[in-house]
Design a protein around this motif. Structure first.
Motif, short mmCIF file in Angstrom:
data_model
loop_
_atom_site.label_atom_id
_atom_site.label_comp_id
_atom_site.label_asym_id
_atom_site.label_seq_id
_atom_site.Cartn_x
_atom_site.Cartn_y
_atom_site.Cartn_z
N LEU A 281 0.81 -1.22 0.00
CA LEU A 281 0.00 0.00 0.00
C LEU A 281 0.84 1.27 0.00
CD1 LEU A 281 -2.00 -2.24 1.09
CD2 LEU A 281 -3.12 -0.38 2.31
N PHE A 282 2.09 1.11 0.38
CA PHE A 282 2.91 2.31 0.57
C PHE A 282 4.19 2.31 -0.26
CE2 PHE A 282 0.40 1.53 4.33
CZ PHE A 282 -0.14 2.77 4.62
N SER A 283 4.40 1.27 -1.03
CA SER A 283 5.68 1.18 -1.75
C SER A 283 5.53 0.26 -2.95
CB SER A 283 6.77 0.64 -0.82
OG SER A 283 6.44 -0.68 -0.41
N ASN A 284 6.55 0.29 -3.79
CA ASN A 284 6.58 -0.67 -4.90
C ASN A 284 7.13 -1.99 -4.39
OD1 ASN A 284 5.52 0.72 -7.06
ND2 ASN A 284 7.46 1.82 -7.39
N TYR A 285 6.38 -2.63 -3.59
CA TYR A 285 6.89 -3.81 -2.90
C TYR A 285 6.90 -5.02 -3.83
CZ TYR A 285 7.38 -7.60 0.41
OH TYR A 285 7.82 -8.73 1.06
N ARG A 286 8.01 -5.75 -3.82
CA ARG A 286 8.11 -7.01 -4.55
C ARG A 286 7.99 -8.16 -3.56
NH1 ARG A 286 11.95 -10.54 -5.39
NH2 ARG A 286 13.51 -9.24 -4.36
N PRO A 287 6.95 -8.99 -3.66
CA PRO A 287 6.80 -10.09 -2.70
C PRO A 287 8.03 -10.99 -2.70
CG PRO A 287 4.81 -9.87 -4.00
CD PRO A 287 5.84 -8.96 -4.62
N TYR A 288 8.30 -11.54 -1.54
CA TYR A 288 9.50 -12.36 -1.35
C TYR A 288 9.45 -13.61 -2.21
CZ TYR A 288 13.17 -14.78 1.31
OH TYR A 288 14.31 -15.42 1.69
N HIS A 289 8.29 -14.21 -2.33
CA HIS A 289 8.15 -15.45 -3.11
C HIS A 289 6.73 -15.50 -3.65
CE1 HIS A 289 7.78 -19.71 -4.10
NE2 HIS A 289 9.09 -19.83 -3.96
N PRO A 290 6.56 -15.87 -4.92
CA PRO A 290 5.21 -15.80 -5.51
C PRO A 290 4.19 -16.70 -4.83
CG PRO A 290 6.79 -16.92 -6.99
CD PRO A 290 7.59 -16.30 -5.88
N LEU A 291 4.62 -17.75 -4.13
CA LEU A 291 3.66 -18.67 -3.53
C LEU A 291 3.40 -18.41 -2.05
CD1 LEU A 291 4.55 -22.00 -5.31
CD2 LEU A 291 2.32 -20.90 -5.30
N PHE A 292 4.19 -17.54 -1.44
CA PHE A 292 4.02 -17.35 0.01
C PHE A 292 2.67 -16.72 0.34
CE2 PHE A 292 8.64 -17.50 1.82
CZ PHE A 292 8.82 -18.73 1.21
N GLY A 293 2.15 -15.93 -0.57
CA GLY A 293 0.83 -15.35 -0.35
C GLY A 293 -0.25 -16.42 -0.25
N HIS A 294 -0.07 -17.51 -0.94
CA HIS A 294 -1.00 -18.64 -0.87
C HIS A 294 -0.72 -19.47 0.40
CE1 HIS A 294 -3.08 -22.32 -1.81
NE2 HIS A 294 -1.99 -22.97 -2.09
N LEU A 295 0.54 -19.72 0.66
CA LEU A 295 0.89 -20.62 1.76
C LEU A 295 0.62 -20.02 3.14
CD1 LEU A 295 4.30 -22.11 0.51
CD2 LEU A 295 2.08 -23.26 0.63
N PHE A 296 0.77 -18.70 3.25
CA PHE A 296 0.74 -18.10 4.59
C PHE A 296 -0.44 -17.17 4.81
CE2 PHE A 296 5.29 -19.19 3.84
CZ PHE A 296 5.26 -20.34 4.62
N ASN A 297 -1.38 -17.17 3.91
CA ASN A 297 -2.68 -16.54 4.14
C ASN A 297 -3.45 -17.47 5.07
OD1 ASN A 297 -5.29 -15.57 4.00
ND2 ASN A 297 -5.48 -15.68 1.78
N SER A 298 -3.98 -16.92 6.14
CA SER A 298 -4.69 -17.76 7.09
C SER A 298 -6.12 -18.03 6.63
CB SER A 298 -4.71 -17.10 8.47
OG SER A 298 -5.15 -15.75 8.35
N TYR A 299 -6.89 -16.94 6.49
CA TYR A 299 -8.31 -17.14 6.19
C TYR A 299 -8.92 -15.98 5.42
CZ TYR A 299 -8.71 -14.43 10.60
OH TYR A 299 -8.61 -13.48 11.59
N TYR A 300 -8.12 -15.18 4.77
CA TYR A 300 -8.64 -14.01 4.06
C TYR A 300 -9.05 -14.40 2.65
CZ TYR A 300 -7.03 -11.42 8.07
OH TYR A 300 -6.86 -10.97 9.35
#
Lengths: 415, 415, 415, 415
Positions: free
Chosen positions: C62-81
């Motif tokens: 939301l505040f920067s041009n952030y590059r996620p650390y790994h493309p799959l971590f958003g899937h693996l470490f999302n709890s319930y959103y």
């Protein structure tokens, strides 16, 4: 035999088999027609309809401009023939109050009229094909006659009232014979259907098997003998059990055969005549393959192989305590031994294809062949089997954990 | 009213309630009495017996030398009263073909004779106590009259034949009124049973509640409105759903209310009159709490709280589409709005104890109190509720995933 | 406070909270990071990653041009959103050996660098928004610090070796105080977050509630008192239990709190210091809502309502046996009573929306609101809660059958 | 060979087998040792301990005053030997973080020291008995070497990262040979272990079997051939499937072999070298018996019988793609055909007792015999099998729905 005699004969047999099915239901209360106590059983009314659907689906449209009785009955009363449409889910058969029993009897009347008209009218050149199909349909209905008795017994067993299906069935005596042994030399033998009379596709082709020297007990293990196994801690000794069996009896809490009940220290058994004292001379019945195998292990014996039992049956007359004896329960062995009838004997043989086996063509190929995995063969017929329906080559089959068939335990031994 | 008049009045009411139960079963085929389509429903024959057992267990032995009709009926027909013995397992009620329907009617006759004799013979000093118990028993039987209709509807819905329970029920018109809103000023109010007339223990004690400014919709959400929610993707948008609801609809594959069926693009609804085209003007019914809540979220509103709805009901006459209207289905709202009857409205209030709540003494304390967890309150009665049985303080309750009650969806909003 | 001081303060707090999480994992063996003993718990390594994902998903982009650390971590470490993508199935978290613990610590380093850079670089006009998000993220991480301790305790309890998480934890004394009672006059009070300090959305809006005269026990029920309940047959008396609770304890065979073990007649309790003799003076912990309610019923009392406990907490200093006490186990009450800390107290209030409640906007609206069904509120913090994270208005919530939280039982009574 | 040479030889083999087990674990991350992805697999650390327990339980105490390493390891690392105590529940092995991997390696060291001391010190008269037991223990450990590779593959397959167990494994070429056929005349043959070399009890006694004229494919069915079956709708045509198989694939949603994944229309396969494009020339692997049988049905062939395949193997040299080839994946057939190694071939034979079979005496009788129900025989060894561990008479066995073994599909046909 002339063609006309053949037709008259088959029509008579058709009427007889169809009437027998309904006679088996005559003692039922209206409520009893509706029950499915476990997924494996079916409500009696479903059996009444399904066997009619068999003619409606596999016979009538092949030979006539048949109009189905109801557009949805093909869905509701198809058992497991995936190739003729999606069957109604098996575990939910007991949830269908409609069509009613009365409507199902109407369905039977309609199918009977159409079938008898067809048997009269079919041309000579199509007669052999029709005959084959009808004979298959009648054998199918006879299988369901036995299933009706199995299922009614299980369905009634749920009620703590222990209702009797019939109150006019005879009691057995309590005298037991000594267990004798019949020896058989090893060698190459033939088993399987020899042709000439009706047989299911799974009994074919007739083929050679290699048999070793062995002997078979000449009667079933009795309740009294099985009780000794229980009292010796048989259900608590893992070493006697197949791993799957040990897991099963512990998971389900099995400590005795299906219909045994203990009250105030006394053993009783639920039968089609209601609940009664356990008769030590009667064959133990309604046990799983695992229990049969564990008993054999405890006794230092083994279960017979399919071919061993078929050989022994081939050497005996096709007579015994079949459904026509109207006992509906196994009886103590006589001094002649106990071979056909009384109970289906669990064998140590898994149910598989004979060498060169070909299923029937078309949808009827689903009848037997697709069940050739995970089940065990049973031989010999039972007190709930029509005698005419049984033969030495007959291969019955159930999963090893199933107990609601009239099944029993015969010992064998290598020599 | 003289004591004798009171007795006569109660005897008349006893006869009327008992007869009504049997009239509700009159349209059933013998087969229908046996069905338990899901564990929550019971076979109609079980209801017929259980309500009799209530008198046999909680009334007759307290006032007379009563001999139970059958030694096992106390086990078979006890619903959930752990303190009077172990009930027969609820999910297996549908497996009991015995006792038969005929035998159960015999049981009812026996209990009726004993009850009417007792009502005549009891001494004046014990009359008040007997009267209390009998009134409770009759209210209990009225609850089961509604359950009979709920269960029959669900049981019949299993058959693809979509059989009608009755074919003489009226059709509703398709004219819908605009949804209006009734405002209510916040403040301290009293809710709960005020005494004077019969109420269940869970409606007591009457107590003060703090209510905020709010308004309530003056009618239920309609099928047409709910269809817009479906067509807007309501069942596919996780953001509208409670987490447990989202998990549930995905696990069970729910995409519409319980009795909606789609065929060739057309929506139909199963009713006690059989299957028919979805009427957009009728209130949507047979949805879960989760679906009601998701719809409210989608509509930008909320569900009413228990006390808000009770306040609104208190201000209206106790009339509406109850079972006496003999429609057995909710009807479109009239221009007067829709308050009592038609459908039980889901509230946002979990079912719990009122401040100072005390369950009835003894075994009857199990009637309501032990269910005060995990369920939600519903208010107002339905088209299957006897009018006499309903009142503003009545608290009905179901688990949030249960849909077979005649339940509906009313919106609310803070001011 | 100047903006620069605010930035420095938040960066210091960020570093402290992040470091604390890792300190909690310091005593673990590599093997321990991987365990998920029941679907509700998560492997410690998953917690380490998930709390970093929270910053990666809800702050950095939301505040920067952030590059996620790994493309799959958003899937693996999302709890319930659900609204930010499909989470990896929760019950399978323990099956993921990759990424490894080492890789996850690398992930944490990366997120920390990015976060600290962002906290330094963000413009003043976006500072307030960033600050809000970061404070939420740190509170989120503190929740997971408590979850780490809960989960580690449960995970270790599976091994019959009863391993200690830490062997340097202090023992409690065995002296117990008398249970005292604190009276509270009824009336209209305000509860909920007052603003000014951080609070979760579910604590808002602050609103008036009507409270009746009542009193609360000034300490938790002890092990010794709970043992008396067990020895009096509490787990065998259906009349004490909610129906769902009775079904549950019989189905699961529960006869004591989660971590109690009996050996040779002696009661022991598994703790984060390993197994040890049951201390009768300590508060009983790790019991379900049903057990808490049954005990209260047996004792002739009831559980407190949410608002009653909040009122009592409001009147006490925010101090007690929190995680900073480094006991990691509840302690016997002192003569001052026991209010904040030690254990989360089960309340009789189901977890629902406060009047006028609005969830946070966007995906963060899934944080608390969607769980407002079927759960119960607990209040007061525990020996595993960071003190800074707790407050009187805090609403913790669990399903009534869940026992692995540090939860306990306080009695209440109407006056 | 002198006794001393024998001792030295067995000690060398002991060291080699034990070292090989640990070498197989060398590529693992610490996290990987802990995973149990399905109940059938075990965490690698559990295998490391269990094979040591085998020596600790079945060898050391028989020949020495052995002190067990830890009083609870006999419980934790007993697999299924009911007669030596209750094993820790199999599905929960992955929940045990303690003992740690490090502690388990300590356990191995301890057992190795004791074993090597025993092999040195045992008296000559007890040498033969010790030798037998040690050879059995080493064969047991070799079985677990294959299980390690099977389980590691499955465990790693859960992560969407598709991690490679090793990144230095060779790629296979894509050239496929034509499928050839080997004919075999029928007659009486002998199968089973001939004595002389080590064999498991279930391979005995050697006995005659009757074999019919038939032919066997000289290589496995390839990925390319299996893909044709899929593209022809093989998974959607009930007529090709055993009833249990059809139910299974529909219940579990199986549409391809275990490790096939489709992405953007391209088929890929997970291997111990990570995910890679499906190689059409490689044998199809990791399919169930049901899938193998359905393919054979679709191809108009059948699966080989156990004795047919044993006869064919007996006629070939014991060489092929075993674990020593260090490919860890099946390779395309060479022009010499494909017999030993690559994959275990499903046979149409259910796993049962040979005529005259006697299990080993005592607790070791539980090794093989108690699994003789519901499983199918596989023959020939795989790319994960130690060559030394394989032989023509070897009978591997799995349930027909199990796919995680390196199993493949060879066709047969009657002549």
């Amino acid at each position: 035999m002339s063609d006309e005699q053949e037709r008259q004969g088959l029509m008579a047999r058709y009427r007889q088999v169809r009437a027998t099915t309904e006679q088996l239901c005559a003692p039922l209360a209206p409520d009893d027609f509706q029950i499915q106590s476990i997924p494996q059983t079916s409500p009696p009314k479903w059996h009444l309809a399904h066997v009619s659907w068999f003619f409606e689906n596999f016979v009538l449209p092949l030979f006539s401009n048949y109009r189905p009785y109801h557009p949805l009955f093909g869905h509701l009363f198809n058992s497991y023939y995936q190739s003729v449409g999606e069957p109604f889910p098996r575990p939910d058969r007991g949830l269908l109050s409609r069509p009613t029993v009365g409507e199902i009897y109407g369905y039977r009347r309609y199918v009977d009229e159409q079938m008898l008209a067809l048997l009269t009218a079919v041309s000579n050149d199509r007669w052999p094909e029709l005959q084959n199909r009808v004979v298959l349909g009648l054998n199918h209905e006879q299988q369901h006659q036995e299933l009706l008795l199995m299922d009614i017994k299980h369905n009634l067993s749920i009620s703590p009232l222990f209702p009797a299906y019939r109150d006019d069935l005879p009691q057995n005596g309590i005298a037991a014979t000594e267990m004798g042994w019949q020896e058989q030399h090893g060698g190459l033998y033939e088993i399987g259907a020899a042709g000439g009379e009706f047989a299911f596709d799974n009994e074919t082709p007739r083929h050679r098997v290699l048999v070793n020297d062995h002997r078979l007990a000449d009667r079933f293990v009795t309740n009294g003998e099985y009780l000794a196994f229980i009292e010796d801690g048989g259900y608590r000794d893992a070493r006697l059990w197949l791993a799957d069996g040990w897991a099963l009896i512990n998971q389900r809490g099995w400590q005795q055969p299906l219909y045994w009940r203990q009250r105030d220290g006394e053993w009783r058994e639920f039968t089609l005549a209601g609940i009664r004292s356990l008769n030590p001379a009667e064959p133990v019945c309604h046990l799983s393959y695992y229990e049969a195998d564990a008993y054999a292990c405890w006794a230092g014996k083994r279960l017979p192989r399919e071919e061993e039992l078929e050989l022994a049956l081939t050497q005996r007359p096709l007579s015994g305590n079949f459904v026509e004896s109207d006992r509906l329960h196994p009886a103590p062995a006589s001094s002649d031994g106990q071979w056909f009838g009384d109970l289906w004997a669990w064998t140590a043989s898994s149910y598989g294809a004979y060498p060169g086996f070909r299923p029937l063509a078309g949808s009827l190929g689903e009848y037997n062949g697709k069940f050739m995995a995970n089940q065990m063969v049973l031989k010999g017929g039972s007190c709930a089997t029509p005698q005419q329906h049984c033969r030495a080559s007959y291969r019955n089959f159930f999963y090893p954990d199933e107990r609601w068939a009239f099944c029993g335990l015969r010992l064998a031994e290598d020599l």
